[in-house]
Each structure stands twice: as structure tokens, then as C-alpha cells.
Design a protein around this motif. Structure first.
Motif, PDB file in Angstrom:
ATOM      1  N   ILE A 331       9.691  15.368  12.512  1.00 36.07           N
ATOM      2  CA  ILE A 331       8.457  14.400  11.937  1.00 36.07           C
ATOM      3  C   ILE A 331       8.209  14.665  10.492  1.00 36.07           C
ATOM      4  CG2 ILE A 331       6.088  13.965  12.530  1.00 36.07           C
ATOM      5  CD1 ILE A 331       6.520  14.664  15.382  1.00 36.07           C
ATOM      6  N   ARG A 332       7.983  15.791  10.339  1.00 36.63           N
ATOM      7  CA  ARG A 332       7.800  16.289   8.876  1.00 36.63           C
ATOM      8  C   ARG A 332       8.894  15.438   7.718  1.00 36.63           C
ATOM      9  NH1 ARG A 332       6.284  22.438   9.806  1.00 36.63           N
ATOM     10  NH2 ARG A 332       4.237  22.103  10.512  1.00 36.63           N
ATOM     11  N   GLN A 333      10.115  15.774   8.198  1.00 37.94           N
ATOM     12  CA  GLN A 333      11.290  15.277   7.392  1.00 37.94           C
ATOM     13  C   GLN A 333      11.290  13.847   7.293  1.00 37.94           C
ATOM     14  OE1 GLN A 333      13.321  16.773   5.453  1.00 37.94           O
ATOM     15  NE2 GLN A 333      15.188  15.624   5.180  1.00 37.94           N
ATOM     16  N   GLY A 334      10.944  13.259   8.538  1.00 36.08           N
ATOM     17  CA  GLY A 334      10.805  11.634   8.609  1.00 36.08           C
ATOM     18  C   GLY A 334       9.608  11.244   7.518  1.00 36.08           C
ATOM     19  N   ALA A 335       8.576  11.780   7.835  1.00 35.69           N
ATOM     20  CA  ALA A 335       7.567  11.481   6.882  1.00 35.69           C
ATOM     21  C   ALA A 335       7.952  11.671   5.266  1.00 35.69           C
ATOM     22  CB  ALA A 335       6.092  12.333   7.138  1.00 35.69           C
ATOM     23  N   GLN A 336       8.648  12.909   5.134  1.00 30.76           N
ATOM     24  CA  GLN A 336       8.754  12.756   3.751  1.00 30.76           C
ATOM     25  C   GLN A 336      10.000  11.731   3.292  1.00 30.76           C
ATOM     26  OE1 GLN A 336       7.878  14.918   1.196  1.00 30.76           O
ATOM     27  NE2 GLN A 336       9.300  13.918  -0.077  1.00 30.76           N
ATOM     28  N   LEU A 337      10.925  11.444   4.136  1.00 27.61           N
ATOM     29  CA  LEU A 337      11.684  10.528   3.818  1.00 27.61           C
ATOM     30  C   LEU A 337      11.020   9.063   3.567  1.00 27.61           C
ATOM     31  CD1 LEU A 337      14.874  11.211   6.160  1.00 27.61           C
ATOM     32  CD2 LEU A 337      14.760  11.106   3.824  1.00 27.61           C
ATOM     33  N   VAL A 338      10.140   8.581   4.431  1.00 25.83           N
ATOM     34  CA  VAL A 338       9.486   7.603   4.313  1.00 25.83           C
ATOM     35  C   VAL A 338       8.627   7.527   3.032  1.00 25.83           C
ATOM     36  CG1 VAL A 338       7.402   6.222   5.289  1.00 25.83           C
ATOM     37  CG2 VAL A 338       9.236   6.921   6.723  1.00 25.83           C
ATOM     38  N   SER A 339       7.774   8.667   2.740  1.00 26.12           N
ATOM     39  CA  SER A 339       6.949   8.809   1.564  1.00 26.12           C
ATOM     40  C   SER A 339       7.713   8.661   0.309  1.00 26.12           C
ATOM     41  CB  SER A 339       6.287  10.016   1.622  1.00 26.12           C
ATOM     42  OG  SER A 339       5.460   9.925   0.356  1.00 26.12           O
ATOM     43  N   SER A 340       8.936   9.346   0.092  1.00 26.38           N
ATOM     44  CA  SER A 340       9.670   9.278  -1.035  1.00 26.38           C
ATOM     45  C   SER A 340      10.578   7.998  -1.323  1.00 26.38           C
ATOM     46  CB  SER A 340      10.555  10.423  -1.038  1.00 26.38           C
ATOM     47  OG  SER A 340      11.514  10.369  -0.230  1.00 26.38           O
ATOM     48  N   SER A 341      10.881   7.290  -0.295  1.00 28.70           N
ATOM     49  CA  SER A 341      11.690   6.091  -0.338  1.00 28.70           C
ATOM     50  C   SER A 341      11.089   4.914  -0.409  1.00 28.70           C
ATOM     51  CB  SER A 341      12.525   6.213   0.893  1.00 28.70           C
ATOM     52  OG  SER A 341      13.370   7.367   1.077  1.00 28.70           O
ATOM     53  N   ILE A 342       9.681   4.892  -0.253  1.00 27.84           N
ATOM     54  CA  ILE A 342       9.172   3.389  -0.180  1.00 27.84           C
ATOM     55  C   ILE A 342       8.313   3.219  -1.177  1.00 27.84           C
ATOM     56  CG2 ILE A 342       7.467   2.027   1.437  1.00 27.84           C
ATOM     57  CD1 ILE A 342       8.798   3.276   3.732  1.00 27.84           C
ATOM     58  N   ASP A 343       8.085   1.924  -1.650  1.00 33.86           N
ATOM     59  CA  ASP A 343       7.070   1.514  -2.776  1.00 33.86           C
ATOM     60  C   ASP A 343       5.790   1.691  -2.070  1.00 33.86           C
ATOM     61  OD1 ASP A 343       5.610   0.474  -4.860  1.00 33.86           O
ATOM     62  OD2 ASP A 343       7.226  -1.103  -5.137  1.00 33.86           O
ATOM     63  N   TYR A 344       5.207   2.967  -2.086  1.00 32.53           N
ATOM     64  CA  TYR A 344       3.839   3.127  -1.364  1.00 32.53           C
ATOM     65  C   TYR A 344       2.767   2.345  -2.111  1.00 32.53           C
ATOM     66  CZ  TYR A 344       0.177   5.721   0.577  1.00 32.53           C
ATOM     67  OH  TYR A 344      -1.212   6.060   1.042  1.00 32.53           O
ATOM     68  N   GLU A 345       2.701   2.361  -3.446  1.00 36.25           N
ATOM     69  CA  GLU A 345       1.909   1.780  -4.138  1.00 36.25           C
ATOM     70  C   GLU A 345       1.711   0.235  -4.067  1.00 36.25           C
ATOM     71  OE1 GLU A 345      -0.605   3.124  -5.671  1.00 36.25           O
ATOM     72  OE2 GLU A 345       0.275   4.871  -4.966  1.00 36.25           O
ATOM     73  N   PHE A 346       2.988  -0.688  -4.009  1.00 36.19           N
ATOM     74  CA  PHE A 346       2.964  -1.890  -3.805  1.00 36.19           C
ATOM     75  C   PHE A 346       2.284  -2.171  -2.253  1.00 36.19           C
ATOM     76  CE2 PHE A 346       4.921  -5.492  -1.530  1.00 36.19           C
ATOM     77  CZ  PHE A 346       4.653  -6.596  -2.317  1.00 36.19           C
ATOM     78  N   PHE A 347       2.752  -1.328  -1.135  1.00 40.98           N
ATOM     79  CA  PHE A 347       2.218  -1.365   0.035  1.00 40.98           C
ATOM     80  C   PHE A 347       0.847  -1.215   0.153  1.00 40.98           C
ATOM     81  CE2 PHE A 347       0.902   1.235   3.618  1.00 40.98           C
ATOM     82  CZ  PHE A 347       1.076   0.461   4.698  1.00 40.98           C
ATOM     83  N   LYS A 348       0.275  -0.382  -0.640  1.00 41.96           N
ATOM     84  CA  LYS A 348      -1.256  -0.375  -0.639  1.00 41.96           C
ATOM     85  C   LYS A 348      -1.947  -1.578  -1.344  1.00 41.96           C
ATOM     86  CE  LYS A 348      -2.307   3.734  -2.430  1.00 41.96           C
ATOM     87  NZ  LYS A 348      -3.110   4.729  -2.919  1.00 41.96           N
ATOM     88  N   SER A 349      -1.450  -1.707  -2.183  1.00 40.74           N
ATOM     89  CA  SER A 349      -1.973  -3.043  -3.071  1.00 40.74           C
ATOM     90  C   SER A 349      -1.983  -4.283  -2.108  1.00 40.74           C
ATOM     91  CB  SER A 349      -1.533  -3.188  -4.525  1.00 40.74           C
ATOM     92  OG  SER A 349      -0.148  -3.512  -4.465  1.00 40.74           O
ATOM     93  N   SER A 350      -0.891  -4.454  -1.557  1.00 44.11           N
ATOM     94  CA  SER A 350      -0.477  -5.529  -0.816  1.00 44.11           C
ATOM     95  C   SER A 350      -1.634  -5.718   0.413  1.00 44.11           C
ATOM     96  CB  SER A 350       0.710  -6.052  -0.221  1.00 44.11           C
ATOM     97  OG  SER A 350       1.589  -5.815  -1.225  1.00 44.11           O
ATOM     98  N   LEU A 351      -2.065  -4.401   0.840  1.00 42.25           N
ATOM     99  CA  LEU A 351      -3.113  -4.346   1.960  1.00 42.25           C
ATOM    100  C   LEU A 351      -4.476  -4.353   1.374  1.00 42.25           C
ATOM    101  CD1 LEU A 351      -1.376  -2.250   4.544  1.00 42.25           C
ATOM    102  CD2 LEU A 351      -1.294  -4.576   4.636  1.00 42.25           C
ATOM    103  N   GLY A 352      -4.565  -4.361   0.077  1.00 37.99           N
ATOM    104  CA  GLY A 352      -6.193  -4.401  -0.505  1.00 37.99           C
ATOM    105  C   GLY A 352      -6.561  -3.053  -0.296  1.00 37.99           C
ATOM    106  N   LEU A 353      -5.831  -2.103  -0.406  1.00 36.99           N
ATOM    107  CA  LEU A 353      -6.427  -0.619  -0.119  1.00 36.99           C
ATOM    108  C   LEU A 353      -6.281   0.049  -1.439  1.00 36.99           C
ATOM    109  CD1 LEU A 353      -4.108   0.336   2.822  1.00 36.99           C
ATOM    110  CD2 LEU A 353      -6.455  -0.208   2.809  1.00 36.99           C
TER     111      LEU A 353
END
Length: 353
Positions: A331-353
Motif C-alpha cells: 500500500i505504501r509503495q503503491g501510494a508512492q508510485l501514484v504520488s510520484s507518477s501522476i500530475d497531482y497539481e493538475f488533478f487538484k486544480s481540475s477539481l477546484g481544490l
């Protein structure tokens, strides 16, 4: 309040990994996160309440306590299928919409997890496309690499979902395919209006399984070095060849369980001395005393199974590709993979966060 649907092109594509990775990251950043899985295909009962096994697990990881009936308002049991095929299910989408309102209340963002593919549940009108449109959700679709990527499917989803499709995540990409993904497929998808939010590289740990769990899934039992049954298997190698050829392949495949007939003590000894994570002996044949002694001394578990080598290898292939995300280290490794591989800032801004 925002909502995001996490779907996929097929089952076992990494939805839970992405849901937990995004959920934990958002919580770490101070956001209140809700969660639901509208359609559950893994019915079970916990504390006397029917629920979906995966949904219950994800709830626990995210520290949420919502009523299972709201988290998964549509639970696909055999009785449900009989009613669904007979057209006697009632207003399922109405139930989902009501449950979503309750689960999402008071949260900054609610993650809605899919089940199977984007078309799963079409027979009773609770497929992902219907859910997304009814609840007004943004959508992320995961496509896991399995010999190739389903780029046609992703482009079709762009047409079906329109602006609701936030983007796609390409998961489990092997190093040998990464250049093609970045140099050809990503530009091709984005020209078609399909934004690639992230490319998650293949990680052997994510498909790994403990020896004890492997024995259970194969219908076998650990007969030696039981205290080391928590060792991790990342792959497997079939030991049906001559010893010299086997040694060549074995050196290139560390952390691989060795599947071999119970009468092949020559291959068994080489595998033990090479410190493989475990031996899987087929045909319900027990090893000789020398093999058993070396297994205990070298602390390499031996698993005995009834089926033949070919059948066990086919099962292993399925198990390693579909093993559930349950161990905390994964779970920790998967969370790290997601966090480091995804455009998180775009994801947040698209949701208005």
C-alpha cells in the motif's frame, strides 16, 4: 464539494492502488476525503452487514466509517443477478445517487471507485458511464499494460464522456515499453483529446505475494521452513529443463518461486542453494530427506500442491497478475508510485481544490 470517478478499461487494472494513493495524498494535504464504490462485485459480510470486500478494505485504509449500504448501494450477489436479468431491480441509479449525497456530505472531495471495466453493469444500467453522468463526476480511467495498451478504448471513452474525462493513467508499464509510451502513444492520445495524467512504471513488488498466501491460493500447504512463509514471491520459473539450462535461467530470475515436479531433486537442490524464495513441488510428491533438511537449514519454504506443473504455472500467472493490494508495504509503495507518477497539481486544480 467535488467528485472524481476512478474507472478502468478492464478488471485488475490498479483502481484500488490509485484510489488509495490519491486518497492518502489528499488527506495528507489536509483535505477531507469521502469514498464510495457504487457497484460491488465482491460480496462478503462483516460484523453482520453485507458489503463489498474491496470497498471495506479501502474504507479502513482511509479511516472512514460510512455505512456499507451507502458505500456500496448495489451489491452483486447471485440473488441480485437473478433479479437483474429478470428486470426486477428497481431504481438502482436512484439508490446510488441518494447514497452518494450521504457519503459525500461534508467532504472536500469524494472518490468514487469503479468495478470491472467502464461497461461493467450495463445489463442493469449501473455501468460507469451512466454513473458518471448521473452524479456529474469528473473521470480518470486506468489502462494497465497487458501485452499492449487499449488506446482505441481510451479514445472511445473520450467520445462517450466528453469533458467529464479528466484524463487517463497508464499503469504497470515495463521499462522496455516506456520509450514507445512517451514517444508515440502519449502524443497520439493527447492529439485525440485524451490527457495522460500519469505513467506508472512496472514495479515487481506490486505483483508480489507472500509464500503463505501463495500456498493458500494454489490449494497447497507449506511443509518446511514455515517460519519463513512471509517471504515474498515476485515471479516464477518452471524447473522442467535440464539442470544446466535451469541454472542459466535461474540466475536471471531472482525472487522467483521455482515450480518443479516433486521427483526432480536435482533442480530442487540447485534452487535451494540459489536462495529462491520458495519451492512449489507439483504432483503431490514429497521431497526426499536431503531436500527437506536443506530447506530447513537454508530457510527456504517448500509448498506441496496436487496439480501438475503446467496447471500450477497457469494458476501462478493468474495469481501474480491479480493479487490483491493488501499488505501495508505494498500500500505504501503503491501510494508512492501514484504520488510520484501522476500530475497531482493538475488533478487538484481540475477539481477546484
Amino acid at each position: 464539494m467535488s467528485g472524481i470517478y476512478i474507472g478502468s478499461t478492464s478488471g485488475f487494472s490498479g483502481k484500488n492502488m490509485v484510489v488509495m494513493g490519491l486518497g492518502l495524498k489528499l488527506q495528507k494535504d489536509g483535505y477531507s476525503v469521502g469514498y464510495m464504490k457504487p457497484v460491488g462485485a465482491m460480496p462478503t459480510e462483516i460484523d453482520g452487514k453485507p458489503c463489498d470486500e474491496d470497498a471495506y478494505f479501502v474504507q479502513d485504509i482511509l479511516g472512514l466509517k460510512d455505512d456499507p449500504a451507502d458505500v456500496t448501494p448495489v451489491l452483486v450477489t447471485q440473488d441480485f443477478k437473478v433479479r437483474a436479468f429478470s428486470g426486477e431491480c428497481g431504481d438502482l441509479m436512484g439508490d446510488i445517487e441518494s447514497a452518494y449525497k450521504r457519503v459525500s456530505a461534508g467532504h472536500d472531495v469524494t472518490i468514487v471507485a469503479g468495478s470491472g471495466s467502464m461497461y461493467s453493469g450495463k445489463y442493469c444500467d449501473v455501468d460507469a458511464i451512466n454513473v458518471v453522468k448521473r452524479l456529474g463526476l469528473k473521470t480518470i480511467i486506468i489502462d494497465r499494460y497487458q501485452e499492449e495498451l487499449k488506446y482505441d478504448y481510451l479514445m472511445a471513452m473520450r467520445e462517450a464522456l466528453g469533458e467529464s474525462l479528466l484524463g487517463v493513467i497508464l499503469n504497470d508499464i515495463p521499462p522496455s515499453f516506456m520509450d514507445e509510451v512517451e514517444g508515440m502513444l502519449r502524443p497520439c492520445l493527447e492529439r485525440a483529446g485524451v490527457r495522460v495524467l500519469g505513467v506508472i512504471p512496472k514495479d515487481p513488488l506490486m505483483g508480489a505475494i507472500k509464500v503463505s498466501d501463495l500456498a493458500e491460493r494454489l490449494g497447497g500447504k507449506v511443509i518446511s521452513a514455515q517460519n519463513k512463509a512471509d517471504k515474498v514471491v515476485e515471479n516464477f520459473l518452471i524447473g522442467t529443463m535440464q539442470v544446466e539450462n535451469f541454472m542459466t535461467h535461474f540466475r536471471k530470475n531472482k525472487n522467483s518461486a521455482i515450480i518443479v515436479g516433486g521427483d526432480r531433486s536435482d533442480v530442487q537442490l540447485v534452487a535451494l542453494e540459489g536462495n529462491c524464495p520458495c519451492l512449489v513441488l507439483t504432483g503431490n510428491l514429497y521431497p526426499n530427506d536431503i531436500i527437506l533438511t536443506r530447506s530447513e537449514v537454508l530457510e527456504v519454504p517448500i509448498v506441496i500442491v496436487r496439480e501438475d506443473t503446467y496447471s500450477v504455472a497457469k494458476k501462478m500467472e493468474s495469481i501474480l497478475s491479480r493479487h490483491k493490494l493488501r499488505d501495508i508495504i505494498k500500500i505504501r509503495q503503491g501510494a508512492q508510485l501514484v504520488s510520484s507518477s501522476i500530475d497531482y497539481e493538475f488533478f487538484k486544480s481540475s477539481l477546484g481544490l
